[in-house]
Design an enzyme around this catalytic site. Structure first.
Site, PDB file in Angstrom:
ATOM      1  CB  CYS B  16      33.259  26.278  37.430  1.00 48.59           C
ATOM      2  SG  CYS B  16      34.635  27.399  37.170  1.00 48.59           S
ATOM      3  CG  ASP B  48      34.218  39.854  46.686  1.00 49.79           C
ATOM      4  OD1 ASP B  48      34.241  39.624  45.461  1.00 49.79           O
ATOM      5  OD2 ASP B  48      33.798  40.903  47.163  1.00 49.79           O
ATOM      6  CG  ASP B  49      34.579  37.273  42.446  1.00 45.57           C
ATOM      7  OD1 ASP B  49      33.949  36.221  42.314  1.00 45.57           O
ATOM      8  OD2 ASP B  49      34.077  38.392  42.291  1.00 45.57           O
ATOM      9  CG  ASP B  66      39.116  29.162  39.974  1.00 46.82           C
ATOM     10  OD1 ASP B  66      38.859  27.949  39.883  1.00 46.82           O
ATOM     11  OD2 ASP B  66      38.243  30.037  40.093  1.00 46.82           O
ATOM     12  CG  ASP B  89      38.291  34.547  40.725  1.00 40.63           C
ATOM     13  OD1 ASP B  89      37.070  34.688  40.474  1.00 40.63           O
ATOM     14  OD2 ASP B  89      38.798  33.456  41.019  1.00 40.63           O
ATOM     15  N   GLY B 136      55.444  27.842  40.015  1.00 43.79           N
ATOM     16  CA  GLY B 136      54.244  27.083  40.317  1.00 43.79           C
ATOM     17  C   GLY B 136      54.559  25.833  41.101  1.00 43.79           C
TER      18      GLY B 136
END
Lengths: 67, 346
Positions: B16, B48-49, B66, B89, B136
Site C-alpha cells: 500500500c 471512502d473505502d 485494490d 474495503d 478477471g
C-alpha cells in the site's frame, strides 16, 4: 563520502548505518537523490549523536554529518 | 516450494506504500464532472473505502478494487495478502464480500508456477471470506501486481462510512501498526524472522472477524487503516464527520521491532507522503518523532478503525477482543473546536 544516488529506500540509510558501525567517523558526507533519503539518514544520524546539515546540488542532496 | 524469483526485487514500492497520496488524488480528479444517482449511497466525494449502490430497500451493492506490487517474496503469501487487503474495503463498509475478479499484471518471463501460486493464494483467501472469484483481467508488465475487484452486499440502512463519527464516540483499532516499516526493512533484509512472521500473519488476517462483531453494535463510522496510515485515515474520518479525534498514544499497539526501525530511519516513502497530507491537521503533543512516524506508516491489509457509540463501547470491546485479540481502544471523537483535527495524548 557515500554515494547512494539511484538507490531506493531503505538502502541509503542502511549504507550510512554500516559505515557508522564500522568506522565511527567524526565526519561523513553522503550524496543522495531524494528528500526521503535525507529525512531517513537525518533520523539515524541524530540517534547516533551526529549533527546534520544538507545542501541541494542540482537534483542531488549532500548531507554532512559531524560530531 | 523453492522460490527462485525474489518477487519484492521486482517491485519499486512496497504494498500500500505504492498508493498515490491522498492530496494528489484529489488534484487529479479536480474539475472532472461527477454525476450522481439517488441510489448511490456512498460515492467518491467522501474518500471512502468502497462505493455503495442501493438495489432495493433491503439490499445495497458494495464495490471496490485494490491491487499492488509484491510485498513479500513468497508468491502464495503475496496473492493471499493482496486478496485480504482488497476484501477489507467491503468489511470496512459493514458489508460481506460475495464476488471477486482477479486484477493481475505479470512480467512475460515470470515462471508459470509462480503466477499459479500467486493466484492460488488469492483464491484461498477469497474462499475463506465466503466469496468466489469469477474471472478477471491480466496484462503484461515488468513489475508484477495483483489484487481483486470485489463486490459485496450490505443492508442499505447498515452501511458504515468513514464520515459518520459523532462527538463522544469511542475509537477502536483492530491490528497493531508498523507493517509498512517492517516490509520496508525486509527489502534490505533487516527484518528478523519473527518480525516478518508477525507482519505476514497480520496482513493475512481478514477483517471479517472484526466486521462480524461490530455490526451488532451502534457503530457510527468505520474505515480500514491502509495506505494513508492511522493519522491519514483518522484525518479523513475527522474531516468527513465534522469532528476532532483524540488518540491515546500509549494505548496504540506499535510493533516493537518496527518502532526500532523507525528510530533508525528505516522508513518507507509513503510515510512521508502521509505526513505531508495529514500533518497540518495533527497536534502531535509530546509524541516522540519515531512514534509519530509509526502513526503515519502506510499499512498493507491493516485493521479496522471503528467509531462506536460510547454506551456500546465496553461491550463491543469485550466481544471484539474475543474475536480479534489484537484489538485496542485508542481514543475518542469530540466536538470540533476549529483548527487541528487530530490530537495525540501521551
Amino acid at each position: 563520502m557515500i554515494d547512494a544516488r539511484g538507490l531506493s529506500c531503505p538502502m541509503p540509510v542502511v549504507m550510512v548505518q554500516k559505515e557508522v558501525q564500522k568506522n565511527a567517523p567524526q565526519e561523513l558526507t553522503v550524496r543522495v537523490d531524494s528528500m526521503v533519503c535525507v529525512e531517513n539518514i537525518t533520523r539515524y544520524a541524530h540517534l547516533q549523536g551526529y549533527e546534520v546539515q544538507y545542501t541541494q546540488d542540482g537534483g542531488d542532496f549532500v548531507l554532512t554529518l559531524h560530531k | 516450494m523453492e522460490n527462485e524469483v525474489k518477487l519484492t526485487k521486482l517491485a519499486s514500492c512496497a504494498g500500500c506504500g505504492a498508493k498515490v497520496g491522498a492530496g494528489v488524488l484529489a488534484q487529479l480528479l479536480d474539475g472532472i464532472r461527477v454525476r450522481t444517482d439517488p441510489n448511490l449511497l456512498v460515492g467518491f466525494d467522501k474518500s471512502d473505502d468502497a462505493s455503495v449502490y442501493r438495489i432495493s430497500d433491503e439490499l445495497a451493492l458494495v464495490q471496490t478494487v485494490d491491487f499492488f506490487p509484491p510485498i513479500v517474496d513468497d508468491p502464495y503469501v503475496f496473492g493471499a495478502i493482496a486478496a485480504t487487503n482488497a476484501l477489507s474495503d467491503v468489511y470496512a463498509m459493514g458489508g460481506e464480500p460475495k464476488l471477486a475478479l482477479n486484477v493481475m499484471a505479470i512480467p512475460a518471463d515470470m515462471p508459470k508456477e509462480v503466477v499459479h501460486e500467486m493466484l492460488r493464494g488469492g483464491y484461498d483467501k477469497a474462499y475463506e471470506a465466503g466469496a468466489i472469484i469469477t474471472g478477471g483481467h491480466s496484462i503484461l508488465d515488468p513489475e508484477p501486481k495483483y489484487g481483486l475487484a470485489v463486490t459485496g452486499f450490505v443492508h442499505p440502512d447498515r452501511v458504515l462510512t468513514n464520515s459518520g463519527a459523532v462527538p463522544g464516540d469511542v475509537l477502536f483499532l483492530t491490528k497493531p501498526l508498523g507493517i509498512g516499516i517492517l516490509t520496508t526493512a525486509a527489502k534490505a533484509e533487516l527484518t528478523t524472522p519473527a518480525g516478518m512472521t508477525l507482519a505476514q500473519k497480520l496482513m493475512l488476517t481478514l477483517n471479517r472477524g472484526a466486521r462480524d462483531v461490530m455490526v451488532n453494535y451502534r457503530v457510527h463510522a468505520c474505515t480500514d487503516v491502509t495506505g494513508f496510515g492511522l493519522l491519514g485515515h483518522c484525518t479523513e474520518m475527522a474531516q468527513g464527520s465534522g469532528v476532532e479525534i483524540h488518540l491515546d498514544v500509549n494505548a496504540i499497539d506499535l510493533i516493537p521491532e518496527a518502532l526500532e526501525f523507525a528510530r533508525m530511519g528505516v522508513l518507507p516513502e509513503g510515510m512521508y507522503r502521509n505526513r505531508t497530507f495529514a500533518e497540518p491537521h495533527v497536534d502531535a503533543g509530546e509524541a516522540a518523532l519515531a512514534v509519530q512516524d509509526m502513526l503515519y506508516d502506510p499499512q498493507t491489509s491493516g485493521g479496522l478503525l471503528i467509531a462506536v457509540d460510547p454506551q456500546d463501547a465496553d461491550e463491543l470491546f469485550e466481544e471484539l477482543r474475543d474475536a480479534v485479540p489484537s484489538a485496542q481502544r485508542i481514543g475518542t471523537a469530540e466536538e470540533y473546536r476549529g483548527g487541528k483535527r487530530i490530537f495525540l495524548h501521551q
